[in-house]
Design a protein around this motif. Structure first.
Motif, PDB file in Angstrom:
ATOM      1  N   ARG A  56     -13.738  53.245 -13.789  1.00  0.00           N
ATOM      2  CA  ARG A  56     -15.177  53.186 -14.023  1.00  0.00           C
ATOM      3  C   ARG A  56     -15.386  52.972 -15.523  1.00  0.00           C
ATOM      4  O   ARG A  56     -14.823  53.694 -16.346  1.00  0.00           O
ATOM      5  N   GLN A  57     -16.210  51.989 -15.867  1.00  0.00           N
ATOM      6  CA  GLN A  57     -16.441  51.690 -17.277  1.00  0.00           C
ATOM      7  C   GLN A  57     -17.276  52.784 -17.922  1.00  0.00           C
ATOM      8  O   GLN A  57     -18.239  53.286 -17.347  1.00  0.00           O
ATOM      9  N   GLY A  58     -16.916  53.153 -19.153  1.00  0.00           N
ATOM     10  CA  GLY A  58     -17.642  54.177 -19.887  1.00  0.00           C
ATOM     11  C   GLY A  58     -18.576  53.577 -20.920  1.00  0.00           C
ATOM     12  O   GLY A  58     -19.129  52.491 -20.730  1.00  0.00           O
ATOM     13  N   SER A  59     -18.711  54.262 -22.069  1.00  0.00           N
ATOM     14  CA  SER A  59     -19.674  53.857 -23.105  1.00  0.00           C
ATOM     15  C   SER A  59     -19.068  52.852 -24.080  1.00  0.00           C
ATOM     16  O   SER A  59     -19.304  52.919 -25.280  1.00  0.00           O
ATOM     17  N   LEU A  60     -18.303  51.931 -23.574  1.00  0.00           N
ATOM     18  CA  LEU A  60     -17.614  50.949 -24.399  1.00  0.00           C
ATOM     19  C   LEU A  60     -17.717  49.581 -23.735  1.00  0.00           C
ATOM     20  O   LEU A  60     -17.525  49.464 -22.516  1.00  0.00           O
ATOM     21  N   ILE A  90     -15.823  60.015 -22.365  1.00  0.00           N
ATOM     22  CA  ILE A  90     -16.917  59.135 -22.792  1.00  0.00           C
ATOM     23  C   ILE A  90     -16.573  57.663 -22.616  1.00  0.00           C
ATOM     24  O   ILE A  90     -17.466  56.815 -22.650  1.00  0.00           O
ATOM     25  N   PHE A  91     -15.295  57.366 -22.420  1.00  0.00           N
ATOM     26  CA  PHE A  91     -14.926  55.980 -22.176  1.00  0.00           C
ATOM     27  C   PHE A  91     -14.449  55.843 -20.732  1.00  0.00           C
ATOM     28  O   PHE A  91     -14.963  56.544 -19.867  1.00  0.00           O
ATOM     29  N   VAL A  92     -13.505  54.970 -20.448  1.00  0.00           N
ATOM     30  CA  VAL A  92     -13.163  54.720 -19.049  1.00  0.00           C
ATOM     31  C   VAL A  92     -12.709  56.013 -18.359  1.00  0.00           C
ATOM     32  O   VAL A  92     -12.067  56.867 -18.971  1.00  0.00           O
ATOM     33  N   TYR A  93     -13.061  56.139 -17.103  1.00  0.00           N
ATOM     34  CA  TYR A  93     -12.662  57.306 -16.326  1.00  0.00           C
ATOM     35  C   TYR A  93     -12.352  56.853 -14.905  1.00  0.00           C
ATOM     36  O   TYR A  93     -12.653  55.718 -14.505  1.00  0.00           O
ATOM     37  N   SER A 108      -8.661  50.767 -32.910  1.00  0.00           N
ATOM     38  CA  SER A 108      -9.554  51.873 -32.575  1.00  0.00           C
ATOM     39  C   SER A 108     -10.253  51.529 -31.267  1.00  0.00           C
ATOM     40  O   SER A 108     -10.163  50.396 -30.779  1.00  0.00           O
ATOM     41  N   TYR A 109     -10.984  52.494 -30.714  1.00  0.00           N
ATOM     42  CA  TYR A 109     -11.780  52.200 -29.518  1.00  0.00           C
ATOM     43  C   TYR A 109     -12.846  51.159 -29.834  1.00  0.00           C
ATOM     44  O   TYR A 109     -13.129  50.262 -29.031  1.00  0.00           O
ATOM     45  N   ALA A 110     -13.433  51.252 -31.017  1.00  0.00           N
ATOM     46  CA  ALA A 110     -14.484  50.302 -31.390  1.00  0.00           C
ATOM     47  C   ALA A 110     -13.954  48.873 -31.449  1.00  0.00           C
ATOM     48  O   ALA A 110     -14.703  47.922 -31.220  1.00  0.00           O
ATOM     49  N   ASP A 111     -12.668  48.721 -31.737  1.00  0.00           N
ATOM     50  CA  ASP A 111     -12.082  47.390 -31.809  1.00  0.00           C
ATOM     51  C   ASP A 111     -11.927  46.760 -30.435  1.00  0.00           C
ATOM     52  O   ASP A 111     -11.593  45.575 -30.331  1.00  0.00           O
ATOM     53  N   MET A 112     -12.162  47.529 -29.373  1.00  0.00           N
ATOM     54  CA  MET A 112     -12.127  46.975 -28.019  1.00  0.00           C
ATOM     55  C   MET A 112     -13.512  46.545 -27.551  1.00  0.00           C
ATOM     56  O   MET A 112     -13.658  46.025 -26.443  1.00  0.00           O
ATOM     57  N   ASN A 113     -14.509  46.770 -28.365  1.00  0.00           N
ATOM     58  CA  ASN A 113     -15.877  46.466 -27.963  1.00  0.00           C
ATOM     59  C   ASN A 113     -16.097  44.960 -28.004  1.00  0.00           C
ATOM     60  O   ASN A 113     -16.115  44.361 -29.072  1.00  0.00           O
TER      61      ASN A 113
END
Length: 714
Positions: free
Chosen positions: A98-102, A166-169, A191-196
């Motif tokens: 499930r997609q999270g906040s990213l 907060i991200f994928v679950y 970083s996680y932001a670099d996957m945005n």
């Protein structure tokens, strides 16, 4: 302190030759060894904390969470979130995620495709990992990154807010493989932001190491369905994307399709409906909900027109994000479709036809090998050149005459630790047929060769990680030239070739890195009496010159006050190179040998300085090196440009003289000490060589010797 860059380059090359970086022997990302770390922490009874990707805000990155939310983040291990955590519960399924906040639907859509391919899944997710047996808070995953496989180690501390990921679950709150895999890929990206934001092709290539093909659905070939169907039956990943809307937000259209969104293609099926054949495509939304509402959707009346068997096998009425649509609606609602695979035998219908895969790594360097596109006639030829021989198709494959037989892919590599900092250039390539008069030519083809029109090329230069084209080429010899659109743009790249025959790809200018074709003569280049007079004027009481005396001699007699003059460091190097007696001074004969070389280098320097600036631009360096009787590969020229080019991107006379002398010296050292395969030096001997010639030259010779052995062994 890490080893020097030259040492790392040699070590990396040796690792590649020994198979490091392959699927069966991946490289250790950031030099972290999973087995050693796991054994050590498990033995000592501690839980691993990854200092290379620490559980803190910088691993999250900027721009994806509100500052207030960043302050609320707590990094928690799965065992503190649920009572009974599982790495994988009841197998890996496309419905787990499930997609999270990213904004990484591109990554999750690729994971959805991955779940169907057992061999690929085992390569990415090593077996034997668990929260039960030998648990030490450490996990690892494997990805293909720009030409090699890497094993990525992480701890299992995951970012949460109010106890929730907060991200994928996963759909099952006790299952964590997807969240941990996302963390490993975030580490690779920086970083996680670099996957945005990204493209499914990027993630699919990182999951397979294969070549990817993109089909623009508004330009779809008539046999697209057949290609997709064969790909789905092979070890291929399939995904697609919708066109963006007027805003960056993922707007849900009235028909249920999300704009600017990536989907997984999970199945293809043909059914009989009202006496006619209908081709259906099944897709998965990585959100885990939100589906198509048109024909062949879950509640569509179209399902009543097919057999009970087809309806039972295909239809699932659940809001799980997966749905069917016709091939026609698929092409109308989606903008592009991607296929990525290591085996491309699906490209034609014959099981007897195989597509061998080859690739070369290269580099464009400003002023040396970054010549720009063919619009720049004077510099285009300086780009890397690759020779390919396309053989005649035989056997069953020969029946498909006229069909495409060569796929060329060009990928630009990122040298940035953080993915978001990588900036792509506009890249493309051209293919030129080699006429009979050039058949036996060795080395780089000259500028006049490329005045002809290419027989094939990319349709246009794209600002993308990768561009690819599918060609039909007649048997023969060709030169492939990859380039950036504009000259003087420095970047590394991978050129990959898929051919329907056993075609042979060769980097035209990397087999022999350095060859002294015409050593600079030392026989009476100037009047001997005048040279002796000059020498005696500056010597000490022992009739020898030290570096300071040599500096005055050269600047007063060779340059006659011209600026800039020879620096003291350069003169020290020249003394060291020519001092056969190892006294720190030059005697009469040693000076004469040096003087002749310096005079000759000066003549070459001013003759090739066509811009009349008093310095050699890096584009002029190639001609100067050739005039000095040295055949230099692109790899070596690139490193020379990086090593000797000053901030203005040019070489002064003293730098050029120093370069030529060192190259000649290093070539002689290698020839005299080599056993035919390489050289072995003890620590003291290495120190002596470094002091005389700089380790850079040693690296270049050894590095390209290894490359030559690797090529000849194929």
């Amino acid at each position: 302190m890490p080893p020097p860059g030259v040492c790392l380059s040699i070590r990396n090359e040796r690792n590649r030759r020994s198979g490091r970086g392959s699927a069966t022997n991946p490289d250790k990302f950031l030099d972290q060894d999973f087995d050693q770390l796991h054994q050590g922490f498990f033995r000592d009874g501690f839980r691993f904390i990854d200092k290379m990707f620490p559980p803190e805000w910088r691993s999250i990155g900027n721009g994806i969470l509100h500052p207030n939310d960043l302050e609320r983040i707590k990094w928690r291990r799965p065992g503190t979130m649920v009572k009974d955590p599982y790495f994988i519960a009841d197998g890996v399924s496309r419905f787990d995620i499930r997609q999270g906040s990213l904004g990484n639907c591109w990554f999750l859509a690729s994971i959805g495709a991955l779940t169907f391919k057992e061999d690929i899944k085992k390569q990415i997710i090593p077996e034997g990992q668990s929260f039960k047996k030998d648990y030490a808070g450490i996990f690892h995953f494997r990805f293909w990154r720009f030409g090699k496989w890497v094993d990525v180690v992480i701890d299992d501390k995951l970012p949460t807010i109010d106890g929730r990921l907060i991200f994928v679950y996963s759909k099952n709150p006790n299952e964590f493989w997807a969240a941990l895999m996302e963390k490993a890929y975030a580490k690779v990206c920086g970083s996680y932001a670099d996957m945005n934001a990204g493209t499914v092709s990027e993630a699919m290539m990182d999951f397979t190491g294969g070549i990817h093909m993109t089909f623009k659905l508004d330009e779809a070939p008539p046999d697209l369905w057949d290609i997709m169907y064969r790909a789905a039956m092979s070890e291929s990943l399939l995904a697609c994307g919708t066109p963006p809307g007027q805003s960056a937000a993922n707007t849900v259209l009235p028909n249920g399709i999300v704009q600017g969104h990536a989907y997984t293609i999970t199945r293809l099926m043909q059914v009989m409906s009202n006496g006619g054949l209908v081709r259906l495509v099944r897709l998965l939304n990585p959100w885990g909900h939100g589906e198509w509402k048109g024909d062949w959707s879950d509640k569509s009346s179209k399902w009543q027109t097919v057999s009970l068997e087809d309806r039972t096998n295909c239809l699932s009425i659940a809001d799980d994000g997966e749905f069917w649509m016709s091939m026609e609606d698929f092409c109308k609602n989606y903008s592009d479709m991607d296929i990525c695979s290591l085996s491309h035998d699906f490209l034609d219908g014959s099981t007897d036809c195989h597509w061998p895969y080859q690739f070369h790594e290269g580099r464009w360097v400003t002023g040396a090998t970054a010549g720009g596109c063919s619009n720049y006639k004077e510099s285009f030829w300086t780009n890397p050149q690759y020779h390919i021989e396309v053989e005649t198709i035989k056997g069953e494959c020969a029946k498909d005459k006229g069909l495409k037989n060569l796929l060329v892919s060009l990928m630009q590599k990122s040298d940035k630790r953080n993915r978001r900092l990588a900036s792509n250039f506009y890249i493309g390539f051209s293919v030129f047929s080699v006429p009979p008069e050039y058949k036996e030519r060795e080395g780089k083809f000259p500028a006049e060769f490329f005045m002809r029109e290419p027989v094939a090329s990319t349709k246009k230069y794209l600002n993308a990680r990768e561009v690819m084209e599918f060609f039909s080429l007649a048997p023969g010899e060709y030169i492939i030239v990859p380039s950036t659109f504009k000259p003087n743009e420095t970047a590394s790249f991978i050129l990959a070739i898929l051919s329907k025959t056993d075609s042979h790809l060769l980097d035209e200018n990397s087999i022999d890195s350095l060859k002294i074709t015409k050593p600079i003569t030392t026989e009476n280049m100037n009047d001997n009496d005048s040279r002796v007079t000059i020498f005696q004027k500056y010597t000490d009481q022992y009739e020898e010159l030290d570096a300071e005396q040599l500096q005055r001699l050269l600047n007063e007699n060779l340059l006659q006050g011209k600026s800039p003059g020879f620096g003291l460091d350069t003169c020290r190097s020249m003394v060291t190179l020519m001092d056969l007696s190892v006294t720190g001074h030059l005697n009469h004969n040693e000076f004469l040998r040096l003087w002749d070389r310096v005079v000759r280098c000066r003549e070459i320097f001013y003759r090739t300085d066509t811009s009349r600036t008093g310095e050699l631009s890096l584009s002029e360096l190639r001609n100067a090196v050739i005039a000095a009787g040295i055949q230099m590969s692109d790899d070596m020229l690139n490193l020379m440009a990086l090593r000797y080019g000053v901030s203005r991107g040019s070489l002064t006379l003293d730098s050029f003289v120093s370069l030529i002398l060192r190259l000649e010296c290093m070539s002689k050292i290698f020839r005299n000490l080599s056993d035919g395969n390489g050289i072995y030096l003890q620590e003291k001997e290495v120190t002596n060589v470094v002091n005389q010639t700089l380790l850079l030259c040693l690296y270049l010779l050894c590095h390209n010797k290894l490359r030559r052995q690797k090529y000849l062994s194929k």
